[in-house]
Design a protein around this motif. Sequence first.
Motif, PDB file in Angstrom:
ATOM      1  N   VAL A  26       0.955  -1.156  -0.155  1.00  0.00           N
ATOM      2  CA  VAL A  26      -0.058   0.120  -0.047  1.00  0.00           C
ATOM      3  C   VAL A  26       0.876   1.226  -0.172  1.00  0.00           C
ATOM      4  N   THR A  27       0.764   2.132  -1.038  1.00  0.00           N
ATOM      5  CA  THR A  27       1.730   3.220  -1.152  1.00  0.00           C
ATOM      6  C   THR A  27       0.729   4.557  -0.795  1.00  0.00           C
ATOM      7  N   GLN A  28      -0.269   4.458  -1.072  1.00  0.00           N
ATOM      8  CA  GLN A  28      -1.117   5.735  -0.929  1.00  0.00           C
ATOM      9  C   GLN A  28      -2.336   5.285  -0.223  1.00  0.00           C
ATOM     10  N   LEU A  29      -2.968   6.175   0.741  1.00  0.00           N
ATOM     11  CA  LEU A  29      -4.020   5.740   1.562  1.00  0.00           C
ATOM     12  C   LEU A  29      -4.878   6.825   1.845  1.00  0.00           C
ATOM     13  N   SER A  30      -6.099   7.408   1.812  1.00  0.00           N
ATOM     14  CA  SER A  30      -6.575   8.297   2.208  1.00  0.00           C
ATOM     15  C   SER A  30      -7.751   7.892   3.325  1.00  0.00           C
ATOM     16  N   GLY A  31      -7.885   6.834   3.920  1.00  0.00           N
ATOM     17  CA  GLY A  31      -8.741   6.619   4.898  1.00  0.00           C
ATOM     18  C   GLY A  31      -8.505   4.849   5.242  1.00  0.00           C
ATOM     19  N   PRO A  32      -9.632   4.489   6.069  1.00  0.00           N
ATOM     20  CA  PRO A  32      -9.472   2.947   6.389  1.00  0.00           C
ATOM     21  C   PRO A  32      -9.646   2.145   5.373  1.00  0.00           C
ATOM     22  N   MET A  33      -8.827   1.054   5.651  1.00  0.00           N
ATOM     23  CA  MET A  33      -8.747   0.154   4.594  1.00  0.00           C
ATOM     24  C   MET A  33      -8.314  -1.488   5.351  1.00  0.00           C
ATOM     25  N   MET A  34      -9.085  -2.587   5.202  1.00  0.00           N
ATOM     26  CA  MET A  34      -8.858  -3.713   5.736  1.00  0.00           C
ATOM     27  C   MET A  34      -8.490  -4.899   4.687  1.00  0.00           C
ATOM     28  N   ALA A  35      -8.152  -5.960   5.220  1.00  0.00           N
ATOM     29  CA  ALA A  35      -7.507  -7.041   4.416  1.00  0.00           C
ATOM     30  C   ALA A  35      -8.174  -8.310   5.282  1.00  0.00           C
ATOM     31  N   LYS A  36      -8.960  -8.844   4.413  1.00  0.00           N
ATOM     32  CA  LYS A  36      -9.386 -10.260   5.125  1.00  0.00           C
ATOM     33  C   LYS A  36      -8.661 -11.434   4.548  1.00  0.00           C
ATOM     34  N   LYS A  37      -7.622 -12.022   5.333  1.00  0.00           N
ATOM     35  CA  LYS A  37      -6.726 -12.958   4.988  1.00  0.00           C
ATOM     36  C   LYS A  37      -7.288 -14.142   4.535  1.00  0.00           C
ATOM     37  N   ALA A  38      -6.630 -15.037   3.899  1.00  0.00           N
ATOM     38  CA  ALA A  38      -7.081 -16.134   3.391  1.00  0.00           C
ATOM     39  C   ALA A  38      -7.591 -17.325   4.339  1.00  0.00           C
ATOM     40  N   ASP A  39      -7.027 -17.096   5.729  1.00  0.00           N
ATOM     41  CA  ASP A  39      -7.477 -17.862   6.904  1.00  0.00           C
ATOM     42  C   ASP A  39      -8.487 -17.219   7.537  1.00  0.00           C
ATOM     43  N   GLY A  40      -9.129 -16.111   6.932  1.00  0.00           N
ATOM     44  CA  GLY A  40     -10.294 -15.605   7.839  1.00  0.00           C
ATOM     45  C   GLY A  40      -9.930 -14.292   8.574  1.00  0.00           C
ATOM     46  N   LYS A  41      -8.722 -14.305   9.184  1.00  0.00           N
ATOM     47  CA  LYS A  41      -8.261 -13.102  10.009  1.00  0.00           C
ATOM     48  C   LYS A  41      -8.493 -11.796   9.205  1.00  0.00           C
ATOM     49  N   VAL A  42      -8.764 -10.737   9.857  1.00  0.00           N
ATOM     50  CA  VAL A  42      -8.940  -9.565   9.575  1.00  0.00           C
ATOM     51  C   VAL A  42      -7.890  -8.551   9.906  1.00  0.00           C
ATOM     52  N   LYS A  43      -7.221  -7.890   9.183  1.00  0.00           N
ATOM     53  CA  LYS A  43      -6.079  -6.753   9.417  1.00  0.00           C
ATOM     54  C   LYS A  43      -6.551  -5.581   8.975  1.00  0.00           C
ATOM     55  N   ILE A  44      -6.152  -4.517   9.785  1.00  0.00           N
ATOM     56  CA  ILE A  44      -6.184  -3.085   9.359  1.00  0.00           C
ATOM     57  C   ILE A  44      -4.848  -2.707   8.608  1.00  0.00           C
ATOM     58  N   LEU A  45      -5.099  -1.798   7.199  1.00  0.00           N
ATOM     59  CA  LEU A  45      -3.980  -1.763   6.534  1.00  0.00           C
ATOM     60  C   LEU A  45      -3.387  -0.296   6.685  1.00  0.00           C
ATOM     61  N   SER A  46      -2.401   0.068   6.430  1.00  0.00           N
ATOM     62  CA  SER A  46      -1.818   1.371   6.739  1.00  0.00           C
ATOM     63  C   SER A  46      -0.773   1.502   5.463  1.00  0.00           C
ATOM     64  N   LEU A  47      -0.371   2.690   5.258  1.00  0.00           N
ATOM     65  CA  LEU A  47       0.635   3.041   4.410  1.00  0.00           C
ATOM     66  C   LEU A  47       1.936   1.935   4.765  1.00  0.00           C
ATOM     67  N   LYS A  48       2.480   1.342   3.629  1.00  0.00           N
ATOM     68  CA  LYS A  48       3.588   0.659   3.740  1.00  0.00           C
ATOM     69  C   LYS A  48       3.145  -0.961   4.214  1.00  0.00           C
ATOM     70  N   SER A  49       1.794  -0.986   4.323  1.00  0.00           N
ATOM     71  CA  SER A  49       1.367  -2.502   4.523  1.00  0.00           C
ATOM     72  C   SER A  49       1.626  -3.361   3.319  1.00  0.00           C
ATOM     73  N   GLU A  50       1.950  -4.632   3.663  1.00  0.00           N
ATOM     74  CA  GLU A  50       2.237  -5.576   2.542  1.00  0.00           C
ATOM     75  C   GLU A  50       0.750  -6.078   2.455  1.00  0.00           C
ATOM     76  N   VAL A  51       0.475  -6.539   0.822  1.00  0.00           N
ATOM     77  CA  VAL A  51      -0.594  -7.074   0.456  1.00  0.00           C
ATOM     78  C   VAL A  51      -0.119  -8.615  -0.124  1.00  0.00           C
ATOM     79  N   GLU A  52      -0.749  -9.395   0.341  1.00  0.00           N
ATOM     80  CA  GLU A  52      -0.571 -11.039   0.042  1.00  0.00           C
ATOM     81  C   GLU A  52      -1.737 -11.426  -0.946  1.00  0.00           C
ATOM     82  N   SER A  53      -1.071 -12.613  -1.656  1.00  0.00           N
ATOM     83  CA  SER A  53      -2.256 -13.355  -2.546  1.00  0.00           C
ATOM     84  C   SER A  53      -3.096 -13.954  -1.364  1.00  0.00           C
ATOM     85  N   GLY A  54      -4.206 -13.996  -1.790  1.00  0.00           N
ATOM     86  CA  GLY A  54      -5.309 -14.319  -0.975  1.00  0.00           C
ATOM     87  C   GLY A  54      -6.182 -13.248  -0.262  1.00  0.00           C
ATOM     88  N   ASP A  55      -5.636 -12.159  -0.295  1.00  0.00           N
ATOM     89  CA  ASP A  55      -6.109 -11.128   0.410  1.00  0.00           C
ATOM     90  C   ASP A  55      -7.290 -10.376  -0.085  1.00  0.00           C
TER      91      ASP A  55
END
Length: 249
Positions: A26-55
């Motif tokens: 994630v290189t630019q972000l103007s507000g909240p975004m979350m990623a639901k992982k392949a295993d069902g876990k939820v993560k709040i993303l921020s600048l420089k957060s990594e995005v993985e296959s399955g997200d």
Amino acid sequence: MLAGAMLWLVLMSISLHAFAQVAGTVTQLSGPMMAKKADGKVKILSLKSEVESGDTLITEKATYALVKFIDNSEITLKPGTTFVVEQFAYQAEQPDGDQASFNLVKGGLRSLSGLLGKRNKEKFSLKTPVATIGIRGTYFTAEYIGAGGYVSPLSSLAKTGAPAAPTLAPGLYTSVTTGQIVVSNPGGTLNIVAGQFGFTPTGNSPTMLVPESSGLQFTLPVKLGSNAPGAPNQPHTAPKSGGVDCEVR
């Protein structure tokens, strides 16, 4: 034996983490975004957060987000978008291993192709509820409006006597800034070139050309748009590119 089982579980966890494919950042972000992982876990993303296959990436109603993938492609998500990174694999020295599979469940995005899309067109796919989009070196937008359609927030102005804002029917809206796309489904096939706008009502309906005013605008916030390709707050500008194309199946 218990200690051995615990050690095995730890090793398996480390192994699974090691094999998790980082697709982008994630290189630019103007507000909240979350990623639901392949295993069902939820993560709040921020600048420089990594995005993985399955997200599964989900932007809030006021959030724009730009993800830069490891092949230098970029996807900018609009507010209220659900976007799945089904699979992404890229290594500069191993083109045979290229794989990029995405799914636009709802909402909209703007896509700038990278090295993977240019060298292995057939390895890239963007699914939507009414079409599958294959890309090669193209700069385009796509937005899917679900059942019920879309009413502009400006429609509230009608209460003050101003003309009512237009509504948009459900379906897939596409526009091309550089290159060309081919939209096809059981209802037919249509070529759309730079500067044109397309609309696909359903998976069995033919795609048609529509005026620019019929589509949704993609206007980034000034802060987010300042580093994007092309001029800030211009929804249909992009770097020059020749001989590129995009195919929608």
